[in-house]
Design an enzyme around this catalytic site. Structure first.
Site, PDB file in Angstrom:
ATOM      1  N   ASP A   1       0.819  -1.210   0.000  1.00  0.00           N
ATOM      2  CA  ASP A   1       0.000   0.000   0.000  1.00  0.00           C
ATOM      3  C   ASP A   1       0.854   1.261   0.000  1.00  0.00           C
ATOM      4  O   ASP A   1       1.931   1.307   0.601  1.00  0.00           O
ATOM      5  CB  ASP A   1      -0.897  -0.016   1.242  1.00  0.00           C
ATOM      6  CG  ASP A   1      -1.810   1.192   1.317  1.00  0.00           C
ATOM      7  OD1 ASP A   1      -2.657   1.343   0.423  1.00  0.00           O
ATOM      8  OD2 ASP A   1      -1.666   1.986   2.265  1.00  0.00           O
TER       9      ASP A   1
ATOM     10  N   GLU B   1       0.991  -0.540  -5.131  1.00  0.00           N
ATOM     11  CA  GLU B   1       0.008   0.512  -5.373  1.00  0.00           C
ATOM     12  C   GLU B   1       0.802   1.811  -5.478  1.00  0.00           C
ATOM     13  O   GLU B   1       1.153   2.425  -4.470  1.00  0.00           O
ATOM     14  CB  GLU B   1      -1.011   0.591  -4.233  1.00  0.00           C
ATOM     15  CG  GLU B   1      -2.160   1.540  -4.541  1.00  0.00           C
ATOM     16  CD  GLU B   1      -2.492   2.501  -3.401  1.00  0.00           C
ATOM     17  OE1 GLU B   1      -3.440   3.282  -3.556  1.00  0.00           O
ATOM     18  OE2 GLU B   1      -1.800   2.490  -2.378  1.00  0.00           O
TER      19      GLU B   1
END
Length: 715
Positions: free
Chosen positions: A385, A438
């Site tokens: 993330d 990401e």
């Protein structure tokens, strides 16, 4: 935290053991069914580490054995060798979860628990819990003599299930009560205690683990179902209660099997104190969230997914952590895990704290955590993330709020170095796993090998494609011809990285509406547009990701506090969306042209990408063999076209293998029911062409009919 007193709060367990024989009423140290490590009686012996992905069989605890000497409250004991310490200081110990934290062991014939915690700036460290009445003076740990900053010791007669914390008196005089950073289980929030636990499990997914390299390869279909465990589904009778991992397995596995997804991605399931953070504010990096059950119950869920041929990706958050008093922040009274400089250590967007990637011990903590989930929980990949926030020193910061690196640039060199090391460690230990970034910037080489100058990820989210395609499809079809470049631009850079195409949770929250809600037009057009959008996604180069609820066209945006709107499947329009996603997943898995060269430029060819006036896109997807090539036609307007000419390379008959306008998908039913023969009419720069029917707001996909040689019969 409430302090529970016991009748043995201040008594030494060893003295009670001597006073009472086999019929003693004292609490047993650990149940025989749990894994227990035996230590040598004369010299403390390091715990034997389990082999990767192999269960450790429990040993029977000798609860009535006489100790060779009077047990102290805390005995000198260590699982760490000099080699371990050297690796830890160098930041190269990638299995710290086998050494630090709490581990049930047998020492001198007594079963107890070893504790090890890194707190280099502490003046005093003790274990507190129900077993000693939360007495901070009775069970002090011993500091190691080697400058590692590790405090450790063995506490007899306590085992699995005990709640504990560390009491830390800092060198600056501050008193702290901290949960164990390496704890394998935590109390259910809002309680914050660590629980002595194990990750023993008899895995039954050998076939998947031995063959998953075939499913995780870059030239195989990779269709991911992203989901939030707490809000995917809840019991209709108890809508405020979560499904356990076990209950989830009973519902999720058959559903994903029906839908045809190859992988499922769980939003962070590591322990987190604040449920509305969706799991992205982690406090217990080595603990599966107790909201949904035990570690073994999560393993059962993953095992069932593997047995059904479905891979498991876990969201991993090495970018930041919350400032809760019981967790990593200010752990030993100093900025131990976070960077001390707020320009590098505080995240202005999330009001959280950023790891100090330049500190060796912190790097070892994080990489150990990544390998832990791949090792102990058999995860098949990690989606990392907020990588963009790690890469740049000026991320979400104004002028004067950040400091340039030694070369005067805005790149976070320590974070870049850490990400490279992380990926190298993952692929060295688990070469059949995948790491997915990401990352939303134009940073070069995110999914390129470290040896080639990249960050080393296996794939990268194609955030630009996601935003451009949603923006294009939100336009009324009458205006789409003026935005044609938005839908074609992605193919300019589509092969610069190994891209995953995501329609993720971030696109259906905070007032953005659901995927269906973004589509323009009346009811029929909304559903037709969504079917077309998903068809475009599955035929575009790259792997796929779709957030839960989007696969059946949920009308409202995602709400983490309640279940998905499963009731809408009673209506044929929503059922049609579900059926088209099933059909697309099936087509994706069955047609090699859609995945064999998904990350190679020679796997895609424009036939007509410039027809802005009609808002029609035509392109070819290519596999390793020409016979598997597909021709895709996308009609972005509600205007149907009959006898629409499409140029193709080879003559023969072409069969419609997919049509998003089928009646079973709640479409109008305009199809090419029979094979279409080529004509020797040059079109689109090709010698041959087809005349096909193109339905409104729909995708049609054609494949050349195989020529089956005639069979001759000898007479």
């Amino acid at each position: 935290m409430a302090k529970k007193k016991t009748d043995t709060a201040n008594e030494a367990p060893a003295e009670k053991a001597r006073a009472k024989k086999a019929g003693a009423t004292e609490k047993k140290a650990a149940a025989p069914k749990k894994p227990v490590e035996k230590a040598a009686k004369a010299e403390p012996k390091a715990e034997k580490a389990p082999a990767a992905s192999k269960a450790k069989k429990p040993a029977v605890a000798a609860t009535t054995a006489q100790p060779v000497h009077a047990m102290k409250n805390v005995e000198p004991y260590s699982l760490l060798t000099d080699f371990d310490i050297g690796l830890f200081k160098a930041g190269k110990h990638y299995k710290l979860y086998e050494k630090l934290g709490s581990h049930v062991v047998e020492y001198s014939g007594v079963v107890g628990t070893y504790f090890g915690v890194w707190a280099p700036n502490a003046h005093y460290v003790a274990v507190i819990g129900n077993f000693n009445g939360w007495n901070k003076g009775s069970h002090a740990l011993n500091p190691r003599w080697d400058g590692s900053g590790i405090w450790e010791g063995y506490v007899p007669n306590i085992g699995v299930g005990e709640v504990y914390k560390y009491f830390i008196n800092s060198t600056n005089g501050e008193d702290l009560e901290k949960a164990d950073p390496f704890a394998l289980r935590w109390e259910v929030a809002p309680r914050t205690g660590s629980i002595i636990a194990d990750t023993y499990y008899e895995w039954r997914d050998e076939h998947w683990m031995s063959t998953r390299h075939k499913h995780n390869a870059l030239d195989k279909p990779y269709s991911v179902y992203e989901m939030h465990v707490g809000s995917w589904a809840r019991s209709p009778e108890s809508p405020d209660e979560f499904l356990t991992y076990t209950q989830l397995a009973d519902k999720l596995v058959p559903y994903l099997t029906e839908m045809g997804f190859t992988h499922v991605e769980f939003m962070p399931i590591a322990e987190h104190p604040y449920y509305p953070s969706w799991g992205y504010q982690i406090s217990g990096y080595f603990a599966a969230s107790s909201r949904y059950g035990t570690p073994q119950e999560l393993m059962y869920l993953i095992e069932k997914l593997h047995q059904a041929g479905i891979g498991v990706i876990l969201d991993w958050v090495p970018s930041h952590f919350p400032g809760d008093a019981h967790a990593l922040y200010n752990f030993d009274g100093t900025h131990l895990y976070e960077h001390a400089d707020p320009r590098k250590g505080f995240h202005p967007d999330w009001k959280s704290y950023i790891f100090n990637y330049g500190r060796n011990e912190v790097r070892a903590f994080l990489i150990s955590n990544a390998l832990f989930w791949l090792d102990r929980y058999h995860a098949d990949g990690l989606r990392v993330d907020a990588v963009a926030s790690m890469l740049y020193l000026d991320y979400s910061r104004n002028h004067g709020e950040w400091e340039a690196n030694i070369y005067g640039g805005n790149e976070n060199l320590e974070a870049i170095s850490f990400l490279k090391e992380f990926n190298e460690a993952v692929y060295a230990n688990f070469p059949d796993a995948q790491t997915i970034a990401e990352e939303s910037t134009s940073f070069t080489g995110v999914s390129r090998p470290v040896y080639a100058g990249g960050l080393g990820f296996g794939m990268k989210w194609m955030m630009g494609w996601m935003h451009d395609s949603i923006k294009y499809f939100s336009q009324d079809p009458i205006y789409r011809k003026y935005h044609h470049n938005q839908i074609t631009f992605s193919l300019i850079y589509a092969f610069t990285e190994n891209f995953m195409l995501p329609y993720s949770h971030d696109e259906v929250v905070y007032g953005k509406g659901s995927m269906l809600g973004k589509m323009p037009g009346d009811e029929w057009q909304k559903f037709a547009n969504l079917r077309l959008l998903y068809s475009y996604m599955f035929s575009h180069p790259g792997s796929k990701l779709l957030f839960m609820g989007s696969e059946f066209g949920q009308g409202t945006e995602w709400n983490y506090q309640r279940s998905l709107d499963w009731y809408v499947l009673e209506y044929p329009n929503h059922q049609g969306i579900k059926e088209v996603v099933k059909a697309l997943n099936r087509l994706y898995r069955e047609e090699p042209a859609l995945y064999e060269k998904s990350f190679q430029a020679n796997g895609f060819e424009w036939i007509d990408g410039g027809n802005a006036n009609d808002s029609i896109l035509i392109y070819e997807r290519k596999g390793n063999e020409e016979v598997n090539n597909l021709v895709i036609v996308l009609n972005m307007t509600p205007m149907p076209h009959f006898d629409y000419r499409v140029g193709v390379h080879s003559k023969g008959k072409w069969v419609e293998v997919f049509n998003s306008d089928k009646k079973e998908f709640w479409g109008s039913g305009l199809e090419n029911a029979k094979p279409v023969a080529t004509e020797t009419v040059a079109w689109h720069g090709r010698e041959h062409s087809l005349k096909v029917t193109v339905p409104p707001l729909a995708a049609v996909i054609f494949k050349k009919e195989k020529i089956i040689p005639a069979k001759y019969e000898l007479k």
